[in-house]
Design an enzyme around this catalytic site. Structure first.
Site, mmCIF file in Angstrom:
data_model
loop_
_atom_site.group_PDB
_atom_site.id
_atom_site.type_symbol
_atom_site.label_atom_id
_atom_site.label_comp_id
_atom_site.label_asym_id
_atom_site.label_seq_id
_atom_site.Cartn_x
_atom_site.Cartn_y
_atom_site.Cartn_z
ATOM 1 N N SER A 8 0.831 -1.199 0.000
ATOM 2 C CA SER A 8 0.000 0.000 0.000
ATOM 3 C C SER A 8 0.866 1.249 0.000
ATOM 4 O O SER A 8 1.658 1.468 0.926
ATOM 5 C CB SER A 8 -0.899 0.019 1.243
ATOM 6 O OG SER A 8 -1.572 1.255 1.335
ATOM 7 N N HIS A 33 -1.438 -1.252 -4.128
ATOM 8 C CA HIS A 33 -2.693 -0.825 -3.513
ATOM 9 C C HIS A 33 -2.623 0.683 -3.311
ATOM 10 O O HIS A 33 -1.721 1.191 -2.639
ATOM 11 C CB HIS A 33 -2.876 -1.544 -2.176
ATOM 12 C CG HIS A 33 -4.201 -1.291 -1.522
ATOM 13 N ND1 HIS A 33 -5.341 -1.958 -1.881
ATOM 14 C CD2 HIS A 33 -4.554 -0.442 -0.527
ATOM 15 C CE1 HIS A 33 -6.349 -1.548 -1.131
ATOM 16 N NE2 HIS A 33 -5.903 -0.609 -0.303
ATOM 17 N N ASP A 35 -4.635 3.947 -1.954
ATOM 18 C CA ASP A 35 -5.753 4.431 -1.156
ATOM 19 C C ASP A 35 -6.156 5.832 -1.585
ATOM 20 O O ASP A 35 -5.320 6.740 -1.667
ATOM 21 C CB ASP A 35 -5.371 4.456 0.323
ATOM 22 C CG ASP A 35 -5.254 3.063 0.912
ATOM 23 O OD1 ASP A 35 -6.162 2.246 0.672
ATOM 24 O OD2 ASP A 35 -4.253 2.788 1.612
ATOM 25 N N MET A 37 -8.636 8.863 -0.421
ATOM 26 C CA MET A 37 -9.412 9.332 0.730
ATOM 27 C C MET A 37 -9.856 10.771 0.496
ATOM 28 O O MET A 37 -9.074 11.593 0.010
ATOM 29 C CB MET A 37 -8.569 9.261 1.997
ATOM 30 C CG MET A 37 -7.942 7.915 2.272
ATOM 31 S SD MET A 37 -7.004 7.913 3.810
ATOM 32 C CE MET A 37 -6.086 6.379 3.650
ATOM 33 N N HIS A 66 -8.355 1.707 -4.084
ATOM 34 C CA HIS A 66 -9.321 1.567 -2.987
ATOM 35 C C HIS A 66 -9.915 2.938 -2.695
ATOM 36 O O HIS A 66 -9.257 3.803 -2.130
ATOM 37 C CB HIS A 66 -8.589 0.989 -1.770
ATOM 38 C CG HIS A 66 -9.390 0.951 -0.512
ATOM 39 N ND1 HIS A 66 -8.789 0.749 0.713
ATOM 40 C CD2 HIS A 66 -10.717 1.091 -0.268
ATOM 41 C CE1 HIS A 66 -9.717 0.775 1.653
ATOM 42 N NE2 HIS A 66 -10.888 0.980 1.091
ATOM 43 N N MET A 137 -11.794 -4.874 5.516
ATOM 44 C CA MET A 137 -10.954 -4.038 6.359
ATOM 45 C C MET A 137 -10.825 -4.698 7.729
ATOM 46 O O MET A 137 -11.827 -5.017 8.372
ATOM 47 C CB MET A 137 -11.557 -2.640 6.511
ATOM 48 C CG MET A 137 -11.646 -1.833 5.229
ATOM 49 S SD MET A 137 -10.026 -1.456 4.499
ATOM 50 C CE MET A 137 -9.238 -0.522 5.820
ATOM 51 N N ASP A 173 -6.968 -5.832 4.413
ATOM 52 C CA ASP A 173 -6.237 -4.572 4.578
ATOM 53 C C ASP A 173 -6.354 -4.108 6.020
ATOM 54 O O ASP A 173 -7.446 -3.847 6.509
ATOM 55 C CB ASP A 173 -6.833 -3.517 3.638
ATOM 56 C CG ASP A 173 -6.060 -2.201 3.657
ATOM 57 O OD1 ASP A 173 -5.078 -2.090 4.413
ATOM 58 O OD2 ASP A 173 -6.448 -1.283 2.910
#
Length: 217
Positions: A8, A33, A35, A37, A66, A137, A173
């Protein structure tokens, strides 16, 4: 079962990102991966489509994006254009999950659903034909470095039973390390996201240790 490591980038040194991606590539991992947000769905902000597009120019690795954002449909086309190979969306963040999955699929990429720790796997019952991966998660979304939620093991086992007969990956994750990785793989997971563990110190040594911990080649 083949188990994949998905480092990640949220755990990487952003000031040295290109070199860290190269180090990950040298370890023969298949996917990154990433992320996303929005500071709304989760109390943090990370990686917009412009950053993903920039990263796409640096590597050919599979981009597993993600999305931790409210109303993800607004941004899905931009992340596809930026280079996403798979987009996973939170069940809790979209009003019409089936419609959102169909939108992702319409661009010819893979689609997945993310469940936060308090969300039941039963919410997936009627979309199993439409997903390539379920991301469970095992910490609350939004921050790296949190401790693994032990009750997640039973959730992984239950999901593994639920998806028998489907070609669906189970990704985990949150809090993945040398102790937790074997537990989640034994429970049925086959894709492990590792951020803090991967990028703290010697990347090659960390990934090699994680591979050894779950006994796959």
């Amino acid at each position: 079962m083949t188990v994949k490591i998905a480092p990640s980038l949220f755990g990487a040194d952003l000031g040295n990102l290109e070199n860290q991606i190269k180090a990950v590539e040298d370890c023969k991992v298949e996917m990154l991966h990433i992320d996303v947000m929005d500071g709304n769905f989760v109390p943090n902000i990370a990686f917009g489509p412009d950053q993903v597009k920039m990263l796409r120019g640096k590597t050919d690795l599979f981009f597993d994006v993600h999305m931790m954002v409210v109303e993800p449909d607004r941004f899905i086309p931009r992340f596809v254009e930026a280079g996403a190979d798979m987009i996973t969306v939170h069940q809790e963040a979209t009003t019409h999950l089936h419609r959102t999955l169909q939108l992702i699929k319409s661009f010819g990429i893979k689609a997945g659903v993310v469940l936060s720790p308090g969300t039941s796997i039963k919410t997936l019952e009627y979309v199993l034909d439409d997903i390539d991966m379920v991301l469970l998660m095992t910490v609350n979304p939004g921050y790296g470095g949190q401790s693994f939620i032990e009750s997640s093991i039973n959730k992984i086992k239950d999901l593994s039973e639920m998806i028998k007969g489907y070609n669906i990956d189970i990704q985990i994750d949150g809090g993945i390390n040398l102790e937790t990785a074997p537990k989640v793989v034994e429970a049925g997971a086959n894709v492990l996201v590792a951020g803090s563990f991967t990028f703290k110190g010697d990347i090659a040594k960390n990934i090699s240790a994680l591979i050894s911990a779950v006994n796959f080649k």
